[in-house]
Design a protein around this motif. Structure first.
Motif, PDB file in Angstrom:
ATOM      1  N   ALA A  13      44.690  38.809  38.444  1.00  0.00           N
ATOM      2  CA  ALA A  13      44.487  37.704  39.238  1.00  0.00           C
ATOM      3  C   ALA A  13      43.277  37.422  40.252  1.00  0.00           C
ATOM      4  O   ALA A  13      42.901  36.296  40.559  1.00  0.00           O
ATOM      5  CB  ALA A  13      45.937  37.195  39.692  1.00  0.00           C
ATOM      6  N   LEU A  14      43.257  38.414  40.800  1.00  0.00           N
ATOM      7  CA  LEU A  14      42.374  38.257  42.099  1.00  0.00           C
ATOM      8  C   LEU A  14      40.837  38.065  41.143  1.00  0.00           C
ATOM      9  O   LEU A  14      40.056  37.277  41.715  1.00  0.00           O
ATOM     10  CB  LEU A  14      42.024  39.698  42.719  1.00  0.00           C
ATOM     11  N   LEU A  15      40.577  38.838  40.164  1.00  0.00           N
ATOM     12  CA  LEU A  15      39.217  38.669  39.640  1.00  0.00           C
ATOM     13  C   LEU A  15      39.253  37.337  39.113  1.00  0.00           C
ATOM     14  O   LEU A  15      38.063  36.798  39.248  1.00  0.00           O
ATOM     15  CB  LEU A  15      39.105  39.776  38.482  1.00  0.00           C
ATOM     16  N   ALA A  17      40.550  34.639  40.379  1.00  0.00           N
ATOM     17  CA  ALA A  17      40.123  33.597  41.451  1.00  0.00           C
ATOM     18  C   ALA A  17      38.960  33.812  41.822  1.00  0.00           C
ATOM     19  O   ALA A  17      38.300  32.712  42.158  1.00  0.00           O
ATOM     20  CB  ALA A  17      41.175  33.993  42.611  1.00  0.00           C
ATOM     21  N   ARG A  18      38.315  35.199  42.082  1.00  0.00           N
ATOM     22  CA  ARG A  18      36.919  35.214  42.501  1.00  0.00           C
ATOM     23  C   ARG A  18      36.009  34.713  41.655  1.00  0.00           C
ATOM     24  O   ARG A  18      35.013  34.310  41.982  1.00  0.00           O
ATOM     25  CB  ARG A  18      36.746  36.679  42.747  1.00  0.00           C
ATOM     26  N   GLU A  19      36.170  34.772  40.329  1.00  0.00           N
ATOM     27  CA  GLU A  19      35.268  34.224  39.224  1.00  0.00           C
ATOM     28  C   GLU A  19      35.168  32.704  39.274  1.00  0.00           C
ATOM     29  O   GLU A  19      34.196  32.123  39.130  1.00  0.00           O
ATOM     30  CB  GLU A  19      35.631  34.725  37.747  1.00  0.00           C
ATOM     31  N   ALA A  20      36.404  32.258  39.554  1.00  0.00           N
ATOM     32  CA  ALA A  20      36.503  30.713  39.607  1.00  0.00           C
ATOM     33  C   ALA A  20      35.839  30.378  40.864  1.00  0.00           C
ATOM     34  O   ALA A  20      34.873  29.201  40.797  1.00  0.00           O
ATOM     35  CB  ALA A  20      38.002  30.171  39.752  1.00  0.00           C
ATOM     36  N   THR A  21      35.844  31.163  42.276  1.00  0.00           N
ATOM     37  CA  THR A  21      35.163  30.579  43.150  1.00  0.00           C
ATOM     38  C   THR A  21      33.584  30.836  42.956  1.00  0.00           C
ATOM     39  O   THR A  21      32.658  29.909  43.258  1.00  0.00           O
ATOM     40  CB  THR A  21      35.572  31.543  44.335  1.00  0.00           C
ATOM     41  N   HIS A  22      32.999  31.928  42.166  1.00  0.00           N
ATOM     42  CA  HIS A  22      31.808  32.118  41.990  1.00  0.00           C
ATOM     43  C   HIS A  22      31.287  31.127  41.086  1.00  0.00           C
ATOM     44  O   HIS A  22      30.090  30.530  41.129  1.00  0.00           O
ATOM     45  CB  HIS A  22      31.616  33.501  41.352  1.00  0.00           C
ATOM     46  N   ALA A  62      29.432  36.669  44.566  1.00  0.00           N
ATOM     47  CA  ALA A  62      29.076  37.391  43.494  1.00  0.00           C
ATOM     48  C   ALA A  62      29.562  38.922  43.693  1.00  0.00           C
ATOM     49  O   ALA A  62      30.006  39.516  42.967  1.00  0.00           O
ATOM     50  CB  ALA A  62      27.382  37.245  43.251  1.00  0.00           C
ATOM     51  N   ASP A  63      29.222  39.282  44.986  1.00  0.00           N
ATOM     52  CA  ASP A  63      29.685  40.701  45.167  1.00  0.00           C
ATOM     53  C   ASP A  63      31.194  41.010  45.247  1.00  0.00           C
ATOM     54  O   ASP A  63      31.681  41.903  44.687  1.00  0.00           O
ATOM     55  CB  ASP A  63      29.037  41.063  46.606  1.00  0.00           C
ATOM     56  N   TYR A  69      35.561  43.322  39.410  1.00  0.00           N
ATOM     57  CA  TYR A  69      35.240  43.634  38.024  1.00  0.00           C
ATOM     58  C   TYR A  69      35.240  45.311  38.049  1.00  0.00           C
ATOM     59  O   TYR A  69      35.558  45.876  36.837  1.00  0.00           O
ATOM     60  CB  TYR A  69      34.380  42.924  37.780  1.00  0.00           C
ATOM     61  N   GLU A  70      34.325  45.718  39.054  1.00  0.00           N
ATOM     62  CA  GLU A  70      34.086  47.144  38.674  1.00  0.00           C
ATOM     63  C   GLU A  70      35.220  48.115  39.033  1.00  0.00           C
ATOM     64  O   GLU A  70      35.522  48.943  38.187  1.00  0.00           O
ATOM     65  CB  GLU A  70      33.134  47.535  39.849  1.00  0.00           C
TER      66      GLU A  70
END
Length: 89
Positions: A13-15, A17-22, A62-63, A69-70
């Motif tokens: 879920a965090l990934l 959300a971060r992808e959506a922001t990115h 991006a970071d 992701y990593e």
């Protein structure tokens, strides 16, 4: 936030959300005329001109996306799933 301790569903879920922001920031970059600029060029621009908030937000997003992701990939390499890796003492 220590992403190494997040449960699998919370990490995914965090990934997301971060992808959506990115993705949203990429849309802003395209609208601002940076559509043909590569990620590496944007990172160089961020170092040379830290006052450009849009590019700084892109690098930060991006970071953050890459970190999540990593971690997910590390878990999949370790035991094939998304659950946290148990540390032994």
């Amino acid at each position: 936030m220590n992403i190494e301790k997040l449960s699998g569903p919370k990490l995914e879920a965090l990934l997301a959300a971060r992808e959506a922001t990115h993705s949203g920031i990429i849309d802003e970059l395209i609208a601002a005329g940076y559509g043909s600029v590569t990620s590496g060029e944007l990172r160089s621009m961020a170092k040379n001109d830290p006052s450009n908030r849009l590019i700084a937000r892109y690098v930060s997003a991006a970071d953050a996306c890459n970190d999540a992701y990593e971690e997910l990939q590390r878990r999949k390499r370790w035991h094939g799933g998304n659950k946290p890796i148990r540390r032994t003492v």
